[in-house]
Design a protein around this motif. Structure first.
Motif: not given
Ligand code: HEM
Length: 481
Positions: A248, A295, A299, A332, A458, A468
């Motif tokens: 990612w 990131t 993610r 997240w 994702s 992810h």
């Protein structure tokens, strides 16, 4: 003491499975913890509750437990259950002492040695690749697979030893084959040879970290199959989050040519012409470290779970939770809280310049003279409405920037927290950053279709683990630099 909001059974199981992000966000916006009736878990909300959750290491134990994870996900067999029976749980924890292993073997000089081997392996993987023979562009149909297989091989070789690829050549593509292949490694190793046992690295069992872990599991009475299950579990946690996160980070950098050039400028101060990474400079590189954190904010699902044994236990705010019922939250969810994160200027259309669900490479940086910079929203930041947003930053600006890490723990916790905090953080961070540095330093990569690539999402974010990986293939053209 207020009981948490009860979400009725009918509405939550399906919503959690089909639209976990939307569903959990709607609960988070209520501002109180929720009890999901059907799934039987509490959802703690990021912020003060998460900080309390990590502080309360005495009342709360991790969930799922190691035993549950090994039996449910990694095939631990019945014959090994005895190791965990009453009395054995504490014995297991005392003797296996895996947190100590991490602290000794995956920190400081020992980690330097692991990363040195990783660097050599990964450089070989990307520079001596048959598919990229020259400085001509080569078409690669799938960026994700192209890089993940190479980081995987380099990392597994660095930690576990290269012999595992001789035993199972398809291991890179299908590391579940490891479960069957791992016990046969044992036959090639002389456990009575003390010099061999104490050496820093040898090809059969790799590092001391793995060798001693295997030996302790053996001493506890695990069967070969039980050891294979445990080792598979450890291999899974070592690679499953780390490698996709590196991908990612690479994709985010490639989306934006100006950013790629700024990152390369920073890399030129970290990587020597002989491909040696200066770890101290890497740890201090503002832009790379901000992109790394951004990131992980977006993610990495990173669910954290605890169970209370104390009938009086309350989550901060006075929310009473019953003993034995798991309390969960995820990184997240904290990352998407726009009442906490700085979202930059307000544009003329009333929208934030850098919404929380979008990648902003500089989110974790404070730039001198830029009062709108820094990760945390400040009350006075209504921000002046502008049409084009802030002026783009340059590599010179990045050199002056300061990485901000304080005050974020309740909203940025990709590695969990408290006594059960992930012990592999140092290895994960260095593997991700070193991989990104080498890929960008060694390879010129173009996204074949940048517009389509930007739609990458994702694959799924199911609990408890969350995945992810990319939800689509991203074709690239690549050549050596
Ligand atoms: C980006 C990479 C990684 C992420 C996002 C991650 C995330 C996590 C999280 C969220 C937890 C639970 C912590 C808690 O409950 O407070 C955890 C636990 C754990 N992680 Fe990681 N991890 C990563 C890499 C690694 C690596 C490289 C290793 C091994 C070298 C590792 C080994 C473990 C172990 C053994 C535990 C269980 C700790 C315990 O129960 O005491 N992880 N990790």
């Amino acid at each position: 003491m207020t009981p948490p909001h009860r979400v009725p059974r009918g509405s939550n199981v399906l919503s959690l499975m089909l639209h976990p992000k939307r569903f959990l966000r709607s609960l988070q916006l209520r501002g109180s913890p929720s009890y999901l009736t059907g799934t039987g878990v509490y959802l703690a909300i990021p912020g003060e509750q998460i900080r309390g959750f990590f502080r309360n290491s005495y009342d709360l134990v991790p969930a799922p437990s190691l035993f549950t994870a090994l039996t449910t996900f990694f095939g631990l067999r019945h014959e090994d259950f005895k190791v965990f029976e009453h009395g054995h749980i504490s014995r297991f924890e005392r003797q296996v002492g895996f947190r100590k292993d991490f602290a000794v073997y995956l920190r400081g000089d020992n980690l330097k040695l692991v990363m040195k081997r990783f660097l050599v392996n990964f450089t070989r993987e990307i520079l001596l690749d048959d598919g990229i023979v020259s400085r001509e562009w080569a078409y690669i149909p799938d960026l994700y697979k192209f890089i993940t297989t190479r980081i995987f091989r380099a990392e597994v070789e660095a930690l576990y030893g290269e012999r595992v690829f001789a035993v199972c050549p398809s291991f890179c593509e299908d590391f579940w084959a490891f479960y069957d292949a791992f016990p046969t490694c044992n036959e090639n190793f002389d456990w009575d040879d003390k010099d061999l046992y104490n050496v820093k690295y040898e090809p059969v069992w790799g590092t001391q970290y793995i060798r001693k872990m295997v030996k302790r599991h053996e001493d506890l009475g695990f069967s070969d199959a039980g050891i294979a299950s445990a080792m598979l579990g450890y291999l899974f946690v070592t690679t499953a989050n780390t490698i996709p996160a590196a991908l990612w980070m690479i994709l985010y950098i490639l989306y934006d040519e100006a950013l790629t050039s700024r990152v390369r400028s920073e890399i030129s101060t970290i990587l020597t012409p002989t491909f040696h990474v200066d770890v101290t400079k890497l740890a201090a590189a503002p832009l790379l470290n901000s992109i790394y954190r951004e990131t992980l904010r977006l993610r990495v699902a990173s669910p954290v779970g605890r169970i209370s044994s104390n009938p009086e236990f309350c989550l901060p705010g006075g929310w009473k939770v019953d003993p034995g019922v798991p309390i969960i939250s995820t990184n997240w969810l904290g990352g998407l809280d726009d009442s906490f994160w700085n979202t930059g200027n307000v544009l003329l259309n009333g929208q934030p310049e850098h919404p929380v669900d979008m990648f902003w490479p500089e989110r974790f940086l404070e730039y001198p003279g830029d009062s709108m910079s820094g990760p945390i929203r400040k009350p006075e930041w209504a921000g002046p409405a502008t049409e084009a947003g802030s002026a783009p930053k340059t590599a010179d600006d990045d050199r002056q920037a300061r990485l901000v890490t304080a005050g974020l723990q309740g909203h940025w916790f990709p590695f969990g927290g408290g006594a059960s905090r992930c012990p592999g953080e140092a290895l994960a961070k260095q593997t991700i950053l070193t991989s990104v540095v080498l890929v960008l330093a060694c390879l010129e990569i173009e996204l074949v279709d940048p517009v389509e690539a930007m739609k990458t999402g994702s694959r799924h974010r199911t609990l408890p683990f969350g995945s992810h990986s990319f939800n689509r293939v991203v074709p690239i053209r690549v050549r050596k630099r």
